[in-house]
Design a protein around this motif. Structure first.
Motif, PDB file in Angstrom:
ATOM      1  N   THR A   1      -8.315  -1.427  20.212  1.00 30.75           N
ATOM      2  CA  THR A   1      -6.851  -1.379  20.283  1.00 30.75           C
ATOM      3  C   THR A   1      -6.271  -2.785  20.138  1.00 30.75           C
ATOM      4  OG1 THR A   1      -7.012  -1.450  22.709  1.00 30.75           O
ATOM      5  CG2 THR A   1      -6.754   0.714  21.673  1.00 30.75           C
ATOM      6  N   LYS A   2      -7.029  -3.792  20.536  1.00 29.20           N
ATOM      7  CA  LYS A   2      -6.576  -5.177  20.359  1.00 29.20           C
ATOM      8  C   LYS A   2      -6.438  -5.490  18.873  1.00 29.20           C
ATOM      9  CE  LYS A   2      -7.740  -9.970  21.600  1.00 29.20           C
ATOM     10  NZ  LYS A   2      -7.698 -10.534  20.230  1.00 29.20           N
ATOM     11  N   GLN A   3      -7.449  -5.096  18.085  1.00 25.78           N
ATOM     12  CA  GLN A   3      -7.385  -5.351  16.646  1.00 25.78           C
ATOM     13  C   GLN A   3      -6.254  -4.567  15.986  1.00 25.78           C
ATOM     14  OE1 GLN A   3     -11.719  -4.292  16.262  1.00 25.78           O
ATOM     15  NE2 GLN A   3     -11.643  -5.809  14.636  1.00 25.78           N
ATOM     16  N   ASN A   4      -6.135  -3.298  16.348  1.00 30.01           N
ATOM     17  CA  ASN A   4      -5.214  -2.404  15.663  1.00 30.01           C
ATOM     18  C   ASN A   4      -3.758  -2.615  16.085  1.00 30.01           C
ATOM     19  OD1 ASN A   4      -5.671   0.144  13.798  1.00 30.01           O
ATOM     20  ND2 ASN A   4      -3.958   0.654  15.134  1.00 30.01           N
ATOM     21  N   PHE A   5      -3.572  -3.088  17.327  1.00 32.12           N
ATOM     22  CA  PHE A   5      -2.207  -3.210  17.846  1.00 32.12           C
ATOM     23  C   PHE A   5      -1.879  -4.609  18.371  1.00 32.12           C
ATOM     24  CE2 PHE A   5      -3.435   1.295  18.803  1.00 32.12           C
ATOM     25  CZ  PHE A   5      -2.645   1.882  17.830  1.00 32.12           C
ATOM     26  N   ASP A   6      -2.616  -5.072  19.389  1.00 33.53           N
ATOM     27  CA  ASP A   6      -2.244  -6.304  20.087  1.00 33.53           C
ATOM     28  C   ASP A   6      -2.222  -7.516  19.159  1.00 33.53           C
ATOM     29  OD1 ASP A   6      -2.186  -4.715  22.330  1.00 33.53           O
ATOM     30  OD2 ASP A   6      -4.185  -5.290  23.005  1.00 33.53           O
ATOM     31  N   ASP A   7      -3.276  -7.673  18.338  1.00 34.06           N
ATOM     32  CA  ASP A   7      -3.338  -8.827  17.440  1.00 34.06           C
ATOM     33  C   ASP A   7      -2.196  -8.837  16.434  1.00 34.06           C
ATOM     34  OD1 ASP A   7      -5.581  -9.800  18.659  1.00 34.06           O
ATOM     35  OD2 ASP A   7      -6.988  -9.137  17.120  1.00 34.06           O
ATOM     36  N   LEU A   8      -1.575  -7.677  16.233  1.00 34.78           N
ATOM     37  CA  LEU A   8      -0.499  -7.546  15.248  1.00 34.78           C
ATOM     38  C   LEU A   8       0.874  -7.463  15.901  1.00 34.78           C
ATOM     39  CD1 LEU A   8      -2.315  -5.042  12.885  1.00 34.78           C
ATOM     40  CD2 LEU A   8      -2.052  -7.504  12.568  1.00 34.78           C
ATOM     41  N   LEU A   9       0.929  -7.814  17.199  1.00 29.02           N
ATOM     42  CA  LEU A   9       2.191  -7.886  17.932  1.00 29.02           C
ATOM     43  C   LEU A   9       2.907  -6.542  18.041  1.00 29.02           C
ATOM     44  CD1 LEU A   9       3.611 -11.196  16.353  1.00 29.02           C
ATOM     45  CD2 LEU A   9       1.962 -10.947  18.218  1.00 29.02           C
ATOM     46  N   ILE A  10       2.153  -5.457  17.970  1.00 26.35           N
ATOM     47  CA  ILE A  10       2.758  -4.128  18.090  1.00 26.35           C
ATOM     48  C   ILE A  10       3.001  -3.849  19.576  1.00 26.35           C
ATOM     49  CG2 ILE A  10       2.395  -1.664  17.716  1.00 26.35           C
ATOM     50  CD1 ILE A  10       0.729  -2.418  15.256  1.00 26.35           C
TER      51      ILE A  10
ATOM     52  N   PRO B   1       6.250  -4.837  12.764  1.00 31.07           N
ATOM     53  CA  PRO B   1       6.070  -5.761  13.896  1.00 31.07           C
ATOM     54  C   PRO B   1       5.343  -7.045  13.530  1.00 31.07           C
ATOM     55  CG  PRO B   1       5.476  -3.503  14.508  1.00 31.07           C
ATOM     56  CD  PRO B   1       5.656  -3.518  13.025  1.00 31.07           C
ATOM     57  N   PHE B   2       4.543  -7.019  12.455  1.00 32.58           N
ATOM     58  CA  PHE B   2       3.669  -8.159  12.155  1.00 32.58           C
ATOM     59  C   PHE B   2       4.176  -9.043  11.018  1.00 32.58           C
ATOM     60  CE2 PHE B   2       1.956  -3.924  11.403  1.00 32.58           C
ATOM     61  CZ  PHE B   2       2.115  -3.784  10.021  1.00 32.58           C
ATOM     62  N   THR B   3       5.326  -8.704  10.413  1.00 32.74           N
ATOM     63  CA  THR B   3       5.912  -9.573   9.388  1.00 32.74           C
ATOM     64  C   THR B   3       7.423  -9.699   9.610  1.00 32.74           C
ATOM     65  OG1 THR B   3       6.184  -7.679   7.871  1.00 32.74           O
ATOM     66  CG2 THR B   3       4.186  -9.025   7.607  1.00 32.74           C
ATOM     67  N   HIS B   4       7.967 -10.830   9.152  1.00 34.17           N
ATOM     68  CA  HIS B   4       9.424 -11.038   9.171  1.00 34.17           C
ATOM     69  C   HIS B   4       9.754 -12.233   8.292  1.00 34.17           C
ATOM     70  CE1 HIS B   4      13.542 -10.842  10.684  1.00 34.17           C
ATOM     71  NE2 HIS B   4      13.521 -12.174  10.660  1.00 34.17           N
ATOM     72  N   PRO B   5      10.682 -12.075   7.334  1.00 33.07           N
ATOM     73  CA  PRO B   5      11.338 -10.836   6.922  1.00 33.07           C
ATOM     74  C   PRO B   5      10.331  -9.859   6.303  1.00 33.07           C
ATOM     75  CG  PRO B   5      12.446 -12.802   6.025  1.00 33.07           C
ATOM     76  CD  PRO B   5      11.128 -13.238   6.548  1.00 33.07           C
ATOM     77  N   SER B   6      10.763  -8.610   6.166  1.00 40.63           N
ATOM     78  CA  SER B   6       9.895  -7.572   5.623  1.00 40.63           C
ATOM     79  C   SER B   6      10.650  -6.746   4.580  1.00 40.63           C
ATOM     80  CB  SER B   6       9.401  -6.637   6.733  1.00 40.63           C
ATOM     81  OG  SER B   6       8.751  -7.352   7.764  1.00 40.63           O
ATOM     82  N   TRP B   7       9.894  -6.221   3.621  1.00 39.57           N
ATOM     83  CA  TRP B   7      10.504  -5.419   2.558  1.00 39.57           C
ATOM     84  C   TRP B   7       9.579  -4.270   2.172  1.00 39.57           C
ATOM     85  CZ3 TRP B   7       9.624 -10.677   2.291  1.00 39.57           C
ATOM     86  CH2 TRP B   7      10.749 -11.498   2.459  1.00 39.57           C
ATOM     87  N   GLU B   8      10.187  -3.246   1.608  1.00 37.03           N
ATOM     88  CA  GLU B   8       9.432  -2.194   0.934  1.00 37.03           C
ATOM     89  C   GLU B   8       9.818  -2.221  -0.536  1.00 37.03           C
ATOM     90  OE1 GLU B   8      10.568   1.311   3.068  1.00 37.03           O
ATOM     91  OE2 GLU B   8       8.973   1.069   4.561  1.00 37.03           O
ATOM     92  N   MET B   9       8.851  -1.936  -1.381  1.00 42.02           N
ATOM     93  CA  MET B   9       9.122  -1.886  -2.812  1.00 42.02           C
ATOM     94  C   MET B   9       9.126  -0.433  -3.264  1.00 42.02           C
ATOM     95  SD  MET B   9       6.971  -3.523  -5.965  1.00 42.02           S
ATOM     96  CE  MET B   9       7.723  -3.847  -7.556  1.00 42.02           C
ATOM     97  N   GLU B  10      10.153  -0.063  -4.011  1.00 46.83           N
ATOM     98  CA  GLU B  10      10.248   1.281  -4.574  1.00 46.83           C
ATOM     99  C   GLU B  10      10.296   1.179  -6.089  1.00 46.83           C
ATOM    100  OE1 GLU B  10      13.718   3.061  -2.889  1.00 46.83           O
ATOM    101  OE2 GLU B  10      12.814   3.336  -0.906  1.00 46.83           O
ATOM    102  N   ILE B  11       9.704   2.155  -6.758  1.00 46.70           N
ATOM    103  CA  ILE B  11       9.777   2.213  -8.215  1.00 46.70           C
ATOM    104  C   ILE B  11      10.443   3.524  -8.613  1.00 46.70           C
ATOM    105  CG2 ILE B  11       7.769   0.736  -8.574  1.00 46.70           C
ATOM    106  CD1 ILE B  11       6.138   3.272  -9.201  1.00 46.70           C
ATOM    107  N   PHE B  12      11.143   3.504  -9.742  1.00 48.48           N
ATOM    108  CA  PHE B  12      11.785   4.714 -10.252  1.00 48.48           C
ATOM    109  C   PHE B  12      10.784   5.404 -11.160  1.00 48.48           C
ATOM    110  CE2 PHE B  12      14.891   7.222 -12.720  1.00 48.48           C
ATOM    111  CZ  PHE B  12      15.570   7.802 -11.648  1.00 48.48           C
ATOM    112  N   TYR B  13      10.232   6.498 -10.617  1.00 49.27           N
ATOM    113  CA  TYR B  13       9.115   7.143 -11.313  1.00 49.27           C
ATOM    114  C   TYR B  13       9.353   8.641 -11.363  1.00 49.27           C
ATOM    115  CZ  TYR B  13       4.288   7.979 -12.737  1.00 49.27           C
ATOM    116  OH  TYR B  13       3.167   8.340 -13.432  1.00 49.27           O
ATOM    117  N   GLU B  14       9.327   9.190 -12.567  1.00 48.28           N
ATOM    118  CA  GLU B  14       9.547  10.618 -12.781  1.00 48.28           C
ATOM    119  C   GLU B  14      10.849  11.079 -12.114  1.00 48.28           C
ATOM    120  OE1 GLU B  14       5.967  12.726 -11.701  1.00 48.28           O
ATOM    121  OE2 GLU B  14       5.067  12.270 -13.646  1.00 48.28           O
ATOM    122  N   ASP B  15      11.922  10.357 -12.429  1.00 52.81           N
ATOM    123  CA  ASP B  15      13.289  10.724 -12.035  1.00 52.81           C
ATOM    124  C   ASP B  15      13.577  10.598 -10.546  1.00 52.81           C
ATOM    125  OD1 ASP B  15      13.907  11.362 -14.697  1.00 52.81           O
ATOM    126  OD2 ASP B  15      13.053  13.363 -14.456  1.00 52.81           O
TER     127      ASP B  15
END
Length: 439
Positions: A99-108, A254-268
């Motif tokens: 749980t330390k690897q999956n959560f704590d180390d990543l500031l979750i 929780p582990f990045t800042h600033p943060s973004w998601e990338m979207e693509i316009f695919y099949e309408d």
């Protein structure tokens, strides 16, 4: 049919063992030839454990492996140092993490929803099947690595339909740079604000400013953002073509800042393909010398593969049917492949309704527990499970749920009699595991 029922019965017996609320502290579960203690957090099922070590992303000729190799090749060709690739690749890391690897180390945060038993597959309170490849980020940073890709299978409890599966594959990456690398052509600029450098031991980093972390200069953040977005846009163009439309959406991780998601316009329609951001400086400080800034990103292989090859059902990724696999074998990794259905088998749909015991309500009953039970008993012939109806009896106030279960085999036609038998086994399992009364 007989073999199917034997497997169902055997699976359910183990299922009861894994889910038994009366399990003693000395109880254990064996995974990959190692014994692990169980407790009230243990919720891994035999069906989920059966997916371990399949390594589809490394299976030659598998669509997941083709796209994995295209991504690796992009980073190998785009980043070199002295003629050698700058990025190292880790694609066979152990799937059981702390749980330390999956959560704590990543500031979750401790109260974050992603830690819930309803979201993760726990071996016990301290160990789980990794929920994201980012779980290995800190250990690789501590090993002194600057640029690396982490690729593997991840496990999350989720709904059941054609695009969701409890096991999928991720590519995560980190690229870090020191001042002399980042500002090679801009001498005199700094990664860190002066007040951070003056009191770095007592300085508490803040993410109150949406444009940057308080420890970083705006110049460093913007330069890293520009690199990150250009590199990821280059990757998407390699996969989907130079003319692919894209957009960036502000996000929170929780582990990045600033943060973004990338979207693509695919099949309408707009489709999210990845999440990314500037790594929180606290993570880098905890992992070693604090003299660099880093970006990170993560993407799901299945989503890309299904879009690129027009694969309609995520369960096909796990198919051993030659009619599926031969469409991708001995192909150039950049080949334009469109999946052709071998045949279309009909669905069988059965509803299951039950009264909840007094200690549970329609709001506290966890559907993910029921989904795991259905998948554990029914296996990969479960195409979809949907909550169809909630009902409270007007007089007795008893509460009831109704789920619609869609059965379909990917390689042959199921008979209704066969489905009815499996459905009965699911009813029995629900009664024994949750104390419900079938309606």
């Amino acid at each position: 049919m007989t073999n199917l029922l034997i497997r169902t019965s055997y699976s359910f017996n183990i299922f009861k063992h894994c889910y038994s609320t009366a399990a003693k502290s000395v109880a254990s579960i064996r995974i990959n030839n190692e014994d692990y203690g169980t407790d009230d957090y243990t919720n891994v099922t035999p069906k989920i454990l059966s997916y371990l070590n399949r390594n589809l992303h490394l299976q030659k000729g598998h669509p997941l492996s083709l796209v994995r190799q295209r991504i690796v090749n992009y980073f190998y060709s785009s980043f070199t140092h002295g003629g050698n690739p700058s990025f190292s690749v880790y694609d066979n890391l152990k799937p059981i993490v702390s749980t330390k690897q999956n959560f704590d180390d990543l500031l979750i945060p401790e109260d974050h929803v992603s830690r819930a038993k309803s979201d993760c597959y726990y071996v016990n309170k301290s160990l789980l099947l990794r929920a994201h490849m980012t779980a290995h980020q800190s250990e690789l940073l501590r090993a002194g690595l600057d640029n690396f890709l982490m690729i593997g299978d991840v496990y999350r409890r989720d709904e059941i339909d054609s695009t969701h599966f409890p096991v999928f594959h991720q590519v995560d990456a980190v690229r870090s740079q020191r001042k002399e690398q980042l500002f090679e052509n801009h001498q005199g600029l700094e990664i860190f604000e002066k007040h951070f450098l003056d009191q770095s031991q007592s300085f508490k980093n803040s993410i109150n400013d949406p444009t940057k972390q308080s420890c970083h200069t705006l110049e460093a953040t913007k330069l890293m953002e520009n690199q990150l977005k250009n590199h990821l846009l280059g990757l998407v163009k390699v996969l989907f073509g130079d003319n692919i439309k894209h957009r960036w959406v502000d996000a929170y991780f929780p582990f990045t800042h600033p943060s973004w998601e990338m979207e693509i316009f695919y099949e309408d329609k707009w489709m999210e393909v990845l999440g990314c951001g500037i790594v929180r400086n606290e993570i880098l400080m905890n992992a070693g010398p604090n003299n660099s800034i880093a970006y990170a990103f993560g993407l799901g292989l299945e989503r890309l593969v299904m879009a690129l090859y027009k694969i309609p059902d995520i369960r096909l990724m796990w198919s051993t049917d030659s009619g599926f696999l031969t469409q991708f074998e001995n192909k150039d990794i950049n080949a334009d492949i469109t999946y052709k259905p071998v045949s279309s088998y009909p669905q069988c749909v059965n509803d299951l309704s039950f009264w909840l015991p007094n200690e549970l309500t329609i709001d506290t009953f966890m559907s993910n527990d029921f989904y795991d039970l259905v998948r554990d008993v029914g296996g990969d012939i479960i195409e979809q499970v949907k909550l169809k109806d909630k009902f409270v009896h007007p007089k007795t106030k008893k509460q009831s749920l109704c789920y619609s279960i869609v059965y379909r085999h990917l390689e042959r036609t199921l008979t209704q009699a066969e489905v009815n038998q499996i459905h009965k086994e699911i009813e029995k399992a629900a009664v024994q595991s949750f104390g419900v009364v079938i309606r």
